[in-house]
Write a protein that holds these residues in place. Structure first.
Motif, PDB file in Angstrom:
ATOM      1  N   PHE A  62     -13.211   6.696  20.560  1.00 46.96           N
ATOM      2  CA  PHE A  62     -13.014   5.597  19.748  1.00 46.96           C
ATOM      3  C   PHE A  62     -12.503   4.412  20.577  1.00 46.96           C
ATOM      4  O   PHE A  62     -11.629   4.701  21.263  1.00 46.96           O
ATOM      5  CB  PHE A  62     -12.228   5.627  18.596  1.00 46.96           C
ATOM      6  N   ARG A  63     -12.760   3.306  20.386  1.00 41.40           N
ATOM      7  CA  ARG A  63     -12.281   1.871  20.825  1.00 41.40           C
ATOM      8  C   ARG A  63     -11.195   1.556  19.940  1.00 41.40           C
ATOM      9  O   ARG A  63     -11.273   1.607  18.746  1.00 41.40           O
ATOM     10  CB  ARG A  63     -13.261   0.576  21.113  1.00 41.40           C
ATOM     11  N   VAL A  64     -10.101   1.193  20.613  1.00 43.51           N
ATOM     12  CA  VAL A  64      -8.909   0.787  19.487  1.00 43.51           C
ATOM     13  C   VAL A  64      -8.373  -0.456  20.048  1.00 43.51           C
ATOM     14  O   VAL A  64      -8.290  -0.818  21.186  1.00 43.51           O
ATOM     15  CB  VAL A  64      -7.823   2.080  19.944  1.00 43.51           C
ATOM     16  N   THR A  65      -8.017  -1.178  18.904  1.00 42.55           N
ATOM     17  CA  THR A  65      -7.532  -2.594  19.061  1.00 42.55           C
ATOM     18  C   THR A  65      -6.034  -2.555  18.362  1.00 42.55           C
ATOM     19  O   THR A  65      -6.084  -2.139  17.069  1.00 42.55           O
ATOM     20  CB  THR A  65      -8.409  -3.635  18.955  1.00 42.55           C
ATOM     21  N   VAL A  66      -4.887  -2.873  19.074  1.00 43.72           N
ATOM     22  CA  VAL A  66      -3.706  -2.546  18.392  1.00 43.72           C
ATOM     23  C   VAL A  66      -3.023  -4.174  18.040  1.00 43.72           C
ATOM     24  O   VAL A  66      -3.113  -4.920  19.256  1.00 43.72           O
ATOM     25  CB  VAL A  66      -2.655  -1.890  19.216  1.00 43.72           C
ATOM     26  N   GLN A  67      -2.701  -4.448  17.032  1.00 42.72           N
ATOM     27  CA  GLN A  67      -1.924  -5.869  17.139  1.00 42.72           C
ATOM     28  C   GLN A  67      -0.490  -5.507  16.235  1.00 42.72           C
ATOM     29  O   GLN A  67      -0.444  -4.913  15.429  1.00 42.72           O
ATOM     30  CB  GLN A  67      -2.817  -6.526  16.014  1.00 42.72           C
TER      31      GLN A  67
ATOM     32  N   VAL B   2      -4.362  -4.635  23.617  1.00 39.14           N
ATOM     33  CA  VAL B   2      -3.134  -4.833  22.790  1.00 39.14           C
ATOM     34  C   VAL B   2      -2.698  -6.080  22.395  1.00 39.14           C
ATOM     35  O   VAL B   2      -2.705  -6.952  23.418  1.00 39.14           O
ATOM     36  CB  VAL B   2      -1.974  -4.170  23.019  1.00 39.14           C
ATOM     37  N   GLY B   3      -2.729  -6.596  21.028  1.00 43.50           N
ATOM     38  CA  GLY B   3      -2.597  -7.952  20.587  1.00 43.50           C
ATOM     39  C   GLY B   3      -0.941  -8.093  20.300  1.00 43.50           C
ATOM     40  O   GLY B   3      -0.712  -7.232  19.658  1.00 43.50           O
ATOM     41  N   VAL B   4      -0.503  -9.417  20.773  1.00 45.37           N
ATOM     42  CA  VAL B   4       1.086  -9.679  20.284  1.00 45.37           C
ATOM     43  C   VAL B   4       0.925 -10.966  19.693  1.00 45.37           C
ATOM     44  O   VAL B   4       0.551 -11.920  19.971  1.00 45.37           O
ATOM     45  CB  VAL B   4       2.014  -9.574  21.496  1.00 45.37           C
ATOM     46  N   THR B   5       1.244 -10.817  18.313  1.00 45.80           N
ATOM     47  CA  THR B   5       1.425 -12.073  17.392  1.00 45.80           C
ATOM     48  C   THR B   5       2.670 -13.058  17.897  1.00 45.80           C
ATOM     49  O   THR B   5       3.786 -12.256  17.989  1.00 45.80           O
ATOM     50  CB  THR B   5       1.502 -11.737  16.242  1.00 45.80           C
TER      51      THR B   5
ATOM     52  N   LEU C 235       2.997  -5.018  29.135  1.00 45.91           N
ATOM     53  CA  LEU C 235       1.762  -4.400  28.838  1.00 45.91           C
ATOM     54  C   LEU C 235       1.067  -4.933  29.996  1.00 45.91           C
ATOM     55  O   LEU C 235      -0.026  -4.040  30.904  1.00 45.91           O
ATOM     56  CB  LEU C 235       1.287  -4.948  27.352  1.00 45.91           C
ATOM     57  N   HIS C 236       1.241  -6.194  30.658  1.00 47.19           N
ATOM     58  CA  HIS C 236       0.320  -6.896  31.428  1.00 47.19           C
ATOM     59  C   HIS C 236       0.713  -6.213  32.843  1.00 47.19           C
ATOM     60  O   HIS C 236      -0.153  -6.013  33.712  1.00 47.19           O
ATOM     61  CB  HIS C 236       0.623  -8.171  31.432  1.00 47.19           C
ATOM     62  N   SER C 237       1.960  -5.727  33.072  1.00 48.31           N
ATOM     63  CA  SER C 237       2.182  -5.325  34.289  1.00 48.31           C
ATOM     64  C   SER C 237       1.810  -3.773  34.776  1.00 48.31           C
ATOM     65  O   SER C 237       1.637  -3.179  35.597  1.00 48.31           O
ATOM     66  CB  SER C 237       3.936  -5.344  34.761  1.00 48.31           C
ATOM     67  N   ASN C 238       1.502  -3.262  33.488  1.00 48.63           N
ATOM     68  CA  ASN C 238       0.966  -1.808  33.344  1.00 48.63           C
ATOM     69  C   ASN C 238      -0.772  -1.822  33.215  1.00 48.63           C
ATOM     70  O   ASN C 238      -1.364  -0.653  32.849  1.00 48.63           O
ATOM     71  CB  ASN C 238       1.578  -0.998  32.360  1.00 48.63           C
ATOM     72  N   GLY C 239      -1.274  -3.054  33.482  1.00 44.98           N
ATOM     73  CA  GLY C 239      -2.661  -3.184  33.431  1.00 44.98           C
ATOM     74  C   GLY C 239      -3.497  -2.891  32.302  1.00 44.98           C
ATOM     75  O   GLY C 239      -4.499  -2.749  32.184  1.00 44.98           O
ATOM     76  N   ILE C 240      -2.672  -3.157  31.175  1.00 46.86           N
ATOM     77  CA  ILE C 240      -3.210  -3.103  29.678  1.00 46.86           C
ATOM     78  C   ILE C 240      -3.815  -4.576  29.514  1.00 46.86           C
ATOM     79  O   ILE C 240      -3.265  -5.677  29.543  1.00 46.86           O
ATOM     80  CB  ILE C 240      -2.274  -2.625  28.811  1.00 46.86           C
ATOM     81  N   LYS C 241      -4.955  -4.398  28.807  1.00 51.05           N
ATOM     82  CA  LYS C 241      -5.626  -5.798  28.235  1.00 51.05           C
ATOM     83  C   LYS C 241      -5.066  -6.219  27.043  1.00 51.05           C
ATOM     84  O   LYS C 241      -4.865  -5.475  26.190  1.00 51.05           O
ATOM     85  CB  LYS C 241      -7.369  -5.390  28.047  1.00 51.05           C
ATOM     86  N   THR C 242      -4.517  -7.550  27.337  1.00 51.06           N
ATOM     87  CA  THR C 242      -3.625  -7.879  26.139  1.00 51.06           C
ATOM     88  C   THR C 242      -4.150  -9.374  25.701  1.00 51.06           C
ATOM     89  O   THR C 242      -5.031  -9.998  26.340  1.00 51.06           O
ATOM     90  CB  THR C 242      -2.306  -8.379  26.476  1.00 51.06           C
ATOM     91  N   TRP C 243      -3.800  -9.854  24.540  1.00 51.54           N
ATOM     92  CA  TRP C 243      -4.288 -11.040  23.879  1.00 51.54           C
ATOM     93  C   TRP C 243      -3.067 -11.443  23.015  1.00 51.54           C
ATOM     94  O   TRP C 243      -2.137 -10.838  22.617  1.00 51.54           O
ATOM     95  CB  TRP C 243      -5.349 -11.119  23.031  1.00 51.54           C
ATOM     96  N   ILE C 244      -3.072 -12.744  22.678  1.00 54.04           N
ATOM     97  CA  ILE C 244      -1.905 -13.234  21.799  1.00 54.04           C
ATOM     98  C   ILE C 244      -2.467 -13.795  20.644  1.00 54.04           C
ATOM     99  O   ILE C 244      -3.481 -14.670  20.790  1.00 54.04           O
ATOM    100  CB  ILE C 244      -1.084 -14.364  22.687  1.00 54.04           C
ATOM    101  N   PHE C 245      -2.136 -13.441  19.502  1.00 55.52           N
ATOM    102  CA  PHE C 245      -2.593 -13.897  18.251  1.00 55.52           C
ATOM    103  C   PHE C 245      -1.599 -15.093  18.012  1.00 55.52           C
ATOM    104  O   PHE C 245      -0.432 -14.744  17.796  1.00 55.52           O
ATOM    105  CB  PHE C 245      -2.500 -12.876  17.327  1.00 55.52           C
ATOM    106  N   ILE C 246      -2.100 -16.178  17.803  1.00 55.01           N
ATOM    107  CA  ILE C 246      -1.068 -17.361  17.304  1.00 55.01           C
ATOM    108  C   ILE C 246      -1.462 -17.555  15.933  1.00 55.01           C
ATOM    109  O   ILE C 246      -2.543 -18.414  15.428  1.00 55.01           O
ATOM    110  CB  ILE C 246      -1.207 -18.701  18.150  1.00 55.01           C
TER     111      ILE C 246
END
Ligand code: SF4
Length: 279
Positions: free
Chosen positions: A109-114, A136-139, A168-179
């Motif tokens: 499964f594809r997983v998206t964490v926030q 992984v998204g960080v609000t 997360l970034h330094s470990n190569g995980i795809k990230t996003w920020i939720f504003i």
């Protein structure tokens, strides 16, 4: 804080969000107690809803049910979580999010964490072992800790969230920020939002944003505790148009890919990734 364990018949359910196929919510209720939280309105257990931030229900048999349920299920984009923060303090005790992510990833499964919690860094090794399947998204609603405390009353600080992104970034995980939510007159200045864009730029994250919308039960918190004027619905207003223009212009200025929550499904479906709208 009171934790109540209970058994469920369903661990993974179809999501109503267009960018997700499924959602897994290991906990019912959320200790972070953001005063704008509209997850309250989607929480079916009365005590968790009425004592938001004080009582969290824990799905004791989640793993057992999840393993059974996903057998033969069509693989899809799964969000953790859609109506609670999956890395709230309960997770340090129960570990249900970690095990759910592990089961989902190892079954394709594809997983998206926030989340808003640095506890997610505990699971970086797990995320890194399935980089192609997870984001992984960080609000971050504001970088200003005093302002954050006005709206996110029991939540890790913005600085802790920035550190999580860095790890997360330094470990190569795809990230996003939720504003989000961006609240008219409170956290909507270009200068303030620009600081979050800088964090995104520094950490290779894209940005998704959304404006505050009043919901029935979250409005009670906002009306009682927010020390500034509570905005009415801002969709289709002049302010909303200005906000969209400002966000796109900041995206250009910082060279950060930016889109509104309303358009997120197009990105998620285009890339097989998804994001959430709460937490
Ligand atoms: S907005 Fe998210 S983190 Fe905050 S209380 Fe609601 S579910 Fe928890």
């Amino acid at each position: 804080m009171k934790y109540i364990e209970y058994d469920v018949k369903t661990a993974i359910s179809k999501s109503n969000l267009p960018e997700l196929d499924y959602a897994v919510n290991p906990y019912t209720g959320c200790q972070h107690r953001c005063i704008y939280c509209f997850a309250i309105d989607f929480t079916k257990i009365d005590e968790a809803r009425e004592k938001w931030g004080e009582v969290v229900y824990v799905k004791r048999n989640l793993m057992e049910v999840l393993k059974k349920q996903i057998k033969g299920m069509k693989r899809g984009i799964t969000g953790l979580s859609s109506i609670t923060d999956p890395y709230q303090p309960a997770e340090a005790i129960y570990g249900l999010t970690r095990e759910s992510v592990r089961i989902l990833l190892s079954n394709g499964f594809r997983v998206t964490v926030q989340t808003k919690s640095p506890l997610a860094s505990r699971d970086i090794g797990l995320f890194a072992s399935h980089r192609d399947l997870i984001d992984v998204g960080v609000t971050i609603t504001t970088i200003d800790q005093k302002k954050a405390l006005e709206i996110e009353t029991q939540t890790p600080s913005p600085a802790q969230r920035v550190r999580l992104l860095e790890r997360l970034h330094s470990n190569g995980i795809k990230t996003w920020i939720f504003i989000g939510p961006i609240i008219k007159g409170f956290n909507d200045s270009k200068d303030e939002v620009g600081k979050i864009f800088q964090v995104a730029k520094d950490n290779g994250a894209r940005i998704i944003y959304d404006a505050y919308s009043p919901y029935k039960n979250s409005s009670v918190f906002m009306n009682n505790e927010f020390k500034h004027p509570v905005p009415e619905r801002t969709r289709d207003t002049e302010w909303r148009g200005d906000l969209d223009r400002m966000m796109l212009s900041l995206g250009d200025q910082f060279d950060v890919r930016t889109n509104s929550q309303d358009d997120e499904w197009k990105v998620a479906r285009g890339e097989g990734l998804g994001t959430l709208s709460t937490t």
